[in-house]
Design an enzyme around this catalytic site. Structure first.
Site, PDB file in Angstrom:
ATOM      1  N   HIS A  49      -6.956   0.924  -6.805  1.00  0.00           N
ATOM      2  CA  HIS A  49      -7.190   0.068  -5.626  1.00  0.00           C
ATOM      3  C   HIS A  49      -7.899  -1.205  -6.116  1.00  0.00           C
ATOM      4  CE1 HIS A  49      -7.586  -1.199  -1.638  1.00  0.00           C
ATOM      5  NE2 HIS A  49      -8.459  -0.338  -1.149  1.00  0.00           N
ATOM      6  N   ARG A  76     -13.504  -8.433   1.058  1.00  0.00           N
ATOM      7  CA  ARG A  76     -12.092  -8.149   0.808  1.00  0.00           C
ATOM      8  C   ARG A  76     -11.277  -9.409   1.070  1.00  0.00           C
ATOM      9  NH1 ARG A  76      -9.755  -3.082   0.904  1.00  0.00           N
ATOM     10  NH2 ARG A  76      -7.894  -4.284   0.388  1.00  0.00           N
ATOM     11  N   GLN A  84      -9.838  -3.842  -3.854  1.00  0.00           N
ATOM     12  CA  GLN A  84     -11.156  -3.371  -3.423  1.00  0.00           C
ATOM     13  C   GLN A  84     -12.214  -3.735  -4.455  1.00  0.00           C
ATOM     14  OE1 GLN A  84     -12.046  -1.609  -0.460  1.00  0.00           O
ATOM     15  NE2 GLN A  84     -14.024  -2.263  -1.260  1.00  0.00           N
ATOM     16  N   CYS A 142     -16.291   1.770  -0.070  1.00  0.00           N
ATOM     17  CA  CYS A 142     -15.125   0.931   0.254  1.00  0.00           C
ATOM     18  C   CYS A 142     -14.742   1.032   1.725  1.00  0.00           C
ATOM     19  CB  CYS A 142     -13.951   1.317  -0.633  1.00  0.00           C
ATOM     20  SG  CYS A 142     -13.526   3.072  -0.536  1.00  0.00           S
ATOM     21  N   ASP A 167     -16.960   7.134  -2.120  1.00  0.00           N
ATOM     22  CA  ASP A 167     -15.708   7.017  -1.352  1.00  0.00           C
ATOM     23  C   ASP A 167     -15.460   8.383  -0.716  1.00  0.00           C
ATOM     24  OD1 ASP A 167     -13.203   6.267  -0.369  1.00  0.00           O
ATOM     25  OD2 ASP A 167     -12.192   6.393  -2.315  1.00  0.00           O
ATOM     26  N   ARG A 217       0.878  -1.180   0.000  1.00  0.00           N
ATOM     27  CA  ARG A 217       0.000   0.000   0.000  1.00  0.00           C
ATOM     28  C   ARG A 217       0.908   1.221   0.000  1.00  0.00           C
ATOM     29  NH1 ARG A 217      -5.339   1.451   3.334  1.00  0.00           N
ATOM     30  NH2 ARG A 217      -6.074   0.201   1.590  1.00  0.00           N
TER      31      ARG A 217
HETATM   32  N1  NVA Z   1      -9.655   6.833  -1.815  1.00  0.00           N
HETATM   33  C1  NVA Z   1      -9.362   6.376  -0.489  1.00  0.00           C
HETATM   34  C2  NVA Z   1      -9.633   4.913  -0.368  1.00  0.00           C
HETATM   35  C3  NVA Z   1      -9.450   4.344   1.011  1.00  0.00           C
HETATM   36  C4  NVA Z   1      -9.664   2.877   1.059  1.00  0.00           C
HETATM   37  C5  NVA Z   1      -7.914   6.690  -0.152  1.00  0.00           C
HETATM   38  O1  NVA Z   1      -7.048   6.519  -1.019  1.00  0.00           O
HETATM   39  O2  NVA Z   1      -7.641   7.122   0.964  1.00  0.00           O
HETATM   40  N1   CP Z   2     -11.149  -0.108   1.911  1.00  0.00           N
HETATM   41  C1   CP Z   2      -9.910  -0.130   2.383  1.00  0.00           C
HETATM   42  O1   CP Z   2      -8.937  -0.328   1.647  1.00  0.00           O
HETATM   43  O2   CP Z   2      -9.834   0.029   3.722  1.00  0.00           O
HETATM   44  P1   CP Z   2      -8.490   0.279   4.562  1.00  0.00           P
HETATM   45  O3   CP Z   2      -7.947   1.595   4.134  1.00  0.00           O
HETATM   46  O4   CP Z   2      -8.923   0.260   5.998  1.00  0.00           O
HETATM   47  O5   CP Z   2      -7.534  -0.829   4.251  1.00  0.00           O
END
Ligand code: NVA
Ligand code: CP
Length: 335
Positions: free
Chosen positions: A158, A320, A161, A292, A252, A131
């Site tokens: 992502h 997930r 997801q 998400c 989101d 990540r």
């Molecule tokens: N768009 C959000 C998704 C979190 C799962 C982010 O990147 O923070």
């Molecule tokens: N949806 C998602 O990726 O959640 P987290 O940021 O908690 O991993």
């Protein structure tokens, strides 16, 4: 379905063909059913006694441990609840092991090169999940790693997801192709993967964003091009009425991780780009509501709507793990 994903990376929804996406989702459906059966068989028995290839106390419902002896390295530059816990729990359930590498553990990009991290991790582990902020980091990891690399969220996509989201849509709607998916909010990483995934599986898709916050033009171009192959109509608009008749409505957060300094300015720009009771009225009355998570209730979705029968947000969160379990067994050639 006879697809072979052994050794492949998963950085983008477009990394897998339609047939490969459907194969992973079918494996996820099957593995989820087995796990649910296993977990409900002897509720008083700790899950750990019924998984990892060991025969359960009832002797009838062992959960197979296809990843026994395998290790997953999880690199995190950003916080996480779902991604961290679902991957780690998934590895435990599948008989393998996961190592959590917090932002300060390996100081990605500061302590040593991404190339060396990929080469070293490949000597220890069987799969890497990362990540990251810049998408170029997962691309670099994949370029140099000799084991599969999974994008656990970058600023650009992502995809894990969206595998979970598609599993959820299949459970509720029975199909992906030909339905109308709609996303309301920021044209961000989740929107990108959803749009590309929808185009690949033949789902009509409308992204509704405030002016200036549309998905990246290159993502739009790829999705439109892919949609021409699969019959998916792809639309990007600023018009909230474009949610009319949608079978799925998704949102989101307005400010993603890394955009915290923009949060208050974005609150003003995005205030109408949200899911609430009015959205369900415009969309199909049996539309599925997705998010998400994490959610900012009162901003991109109101709490009451998130708790209606239309909402599948916690199925999504659970899925997930099932989708990623399937992904990992495919990438490691253990499906
Ligand atoms: N768009 C959000 C998704 C979190 C799962 C982010 O990147 O923070
Ligand atoms: N949806 C998602 O990726 O959640 P987290 O940021 O908690 O991993």
């Amino acid at each position: 379905m006879g697809v072979n994903l052994k050794g492949r990376h998963f950085l983008s929804m477009l990394d897998f063909s339609l047939e490969e996406i459907l194969a992973v989702l079918e494996t996820a459906r099957r593995m989820k059913a087995t796990l649910v059966k296993c977990r409900s068989a002897v509720p008083s028995t700790p899950v750990a006694d019924r998984v990892g290839g060991r025969t359960g106390a009832d002797g009838e419902h062992p959960f197979p441990g296809p990843l026994a002896g395998k290790t997953l390295a999880m690199i995190f530059q950003k916080p996480s609840l779902r991604t961290r816990v679902s991957f780690e729990t998934g590895m435990t359930l599948l008989g393998g092991h996961a190592i959590y590498l917090a932002p300060t553990d390996i100081s990605l990009g500061a302590r040593e090169t991404t190339e060396d991290i990929a080469l070293v991790l490949s000597r220890y582990v069987d799969v890497i999940m990362a990540r990251v902020f810049g998408h170029d980091i997962v691309v670099a990891l994949a370029k140099h790693a000799t084991v599969p690399v999974i994008n656990g969220l970058s600023d650009f996509e992502h995809p894990c997801q969206i595998l979970a989201d598609f599993l959820t849509v299949l459970e509720r709607k029975g199909r992906l192709d030909g339905i109308h998916g709609c996303y309301i909010g920021d044209g961000n990483n989740v929107c990108h993967s959803l749009m590309l995934g929808a185009a690949r599986v033949g789902m009509h898709f409308t992204a509704i964003t405030p002016p200036g916050y549309e998905p990246k033009p290159e993502v739009n171009r790829s999705a439109v091009q892919e949609g021409a192959n699969t019959g998916a109509k792809i639309v990007v608009t600023n018009d909230l009425k474009a949610a009319a008749g949608a079978d799925m409505v998704y949102t989101d957060v307005w400010a993603s991780m890394g955009q915290e300094s923009e949060a208050s300015a974005r609150k003003k720009v995005f205030k109408d780009y949200r899911i609430d009771a009015g959205t369900i009225k415009i969309a199909n009355k049996d539309c599925i509501i997705l998010h998400c998570l994490p959610a900012h209730y009162g901003d991109e979705i109101d709490y009451a709507t998130s708790r209606t029968p239309n909402s599948a947000i916690f199925d999504q969160a659970e899925n997930r793990m099932h989708a990623q379990n399937a992904l990992m067994v495919h990438l490691m050639g253990c499906a």
